[in-house]
Design an enzyme around this catalytic site. Structure first.
Site, mmCIF file in Angstrom:
data_model
loop_
_atom_site.group_PDB
_atom_site.id
_atom_site.type_symbol
_atom_site.label_atom_id
_atom_site.label_comp_id
_atom_site.label_asym_id
_atom_site.label_seq_id
_atom_site.Cartn_x
_atom_site.Cartn_y
_atom_site.Cartn_z
ATOM 1 N NE ARG A 9 4.250 9.826 9.082
ATOM 2 C CZ ARG A 9 4.451 8.589 8.678
ATOM 3 N NH1 ARG A 9 4.790 8.356 7.445
ATOM 4 N NH2 ARG A 9 4.295 7.572 9.494
ATOM 5 N NE ARG A 105 1.265 6.660 -1.650
ATOM 6 C CZ ARG A 105 1.762 5.759 -0.837
ATOM 7 N NH1 ARG A 105 2.877 6.002 -0.174
ATOM 8 N NH2 ARG A 105 1.158 4.608 -0.685
ATOM 9 N NE ARG A 116 7.476 3.945 0.599
ATOM 10 C CZ ARG A 116 6.401 4.303 1.277
ATOM 11 N NH1 ARG A 116 6.336 5.494 1.808
ATOM 12 N NH2 ARG A 116 5.409 3.482 1.432
ATOM 13 C CG ASN A 139 -4.257 -2.175 -1.206
ATOM 14 O OD1 ASN A 139 -5.466 -2.055 -1.385
ATOM 15 N ND2 ASN A 139 -3.492 -1.193 -0.777
ATOM 16 C CG ASP A 140 -7.065 -6.495 -6.115
ATOM 17 O OD1 ASP A 140 -7.539 -6.457 -4.961
ATOM 18 O OD2 ASP A 140 -7.249 -7.453 -6.891
#
Length: 186
Positions: A9, A105, A116, A139-140
């Protein structure tokens, strides 16, 4: 830290971000026992060599931090417990939120998102197994999650209170049932 078939990438550098090797060479390294852990995800092979981790610890005097799936965690626990690793699972607040994040996204195909999400079902299920991980971080809130992860990575864990795995939501239950209906084992 080897990735075989995928293209780099933007911003990734061979020999720094990953070491890209042909699939046959990767499989030969597996046969030689060169990896602490290895897995296939999304058609790509990934692995972490003992040599790479040792280099970080000995030559760079740093703690090696591995971003691996639960399959890799199980391999390290089974074959390399002597390393005395710390296992951290970073969880989405809910499966539904993870799905929304991936879809919003607009960077992956529907097939890639589905793959995923299927993997997330496996990961979440394993993370709910008692003793699977030393620390759970939800992860909030990015700043809060970062502070917790940073503390764990730096070994600043005295009195540290992390999270518990979030409860399953209806969409996670439905997705799991769909995968099981398709003949997938969990």
């Amino acid at each position: 830290m080897t990735d075989t078939t995928r293209h780099m990438r933007p911003g990734e550098v061979d020999g720094k971000s990953y070491y890209f090797v042909p699939r046959e060479e990767f499989l030969a390294l597996v046969d030689q026992g060169a990896f602490l852990e290895h897995a296939e995800f999304g058609g790509n092979l990934y692995g972490t060599t003992a040599k790479a981790v040792q280099s970080v610890q000995d030559e760079q005097h740093r703690r090696a931090i591995l971003d691996i799936d639960t399959q890799g965690v199980k391999l390290i626990k089974a074959h390399h417990a002597y390393l005395d690793p710390v296992y951290v699972f970073i969880s989405p607040p809910q499966y539904t939120i993870l799905k929304q994040r991936l879809e919003s996204r607009n960077t992956d195909t529907d097939e890639a998102i589905s793959r995923r999400l299927r993997m997330a079902i496996h990961e979440l299920r394993n993370a709910r197994t008692p003793g699977a991980f030393d620390y759970i971080i939800i992860n909030d809130d990015l700043d809060r999650a970062y502070k917790l992860l940073r503390a764990v990575c730096l070994g600043e864990t005295n009195g540290l209170v992390c999270d518990a795995m979030p409860a399953r939501d209806m969409e996670e239950d439905a997705a799991e049932q769909s995968f099981l209906h398709d003949g997938e084992t969990l």
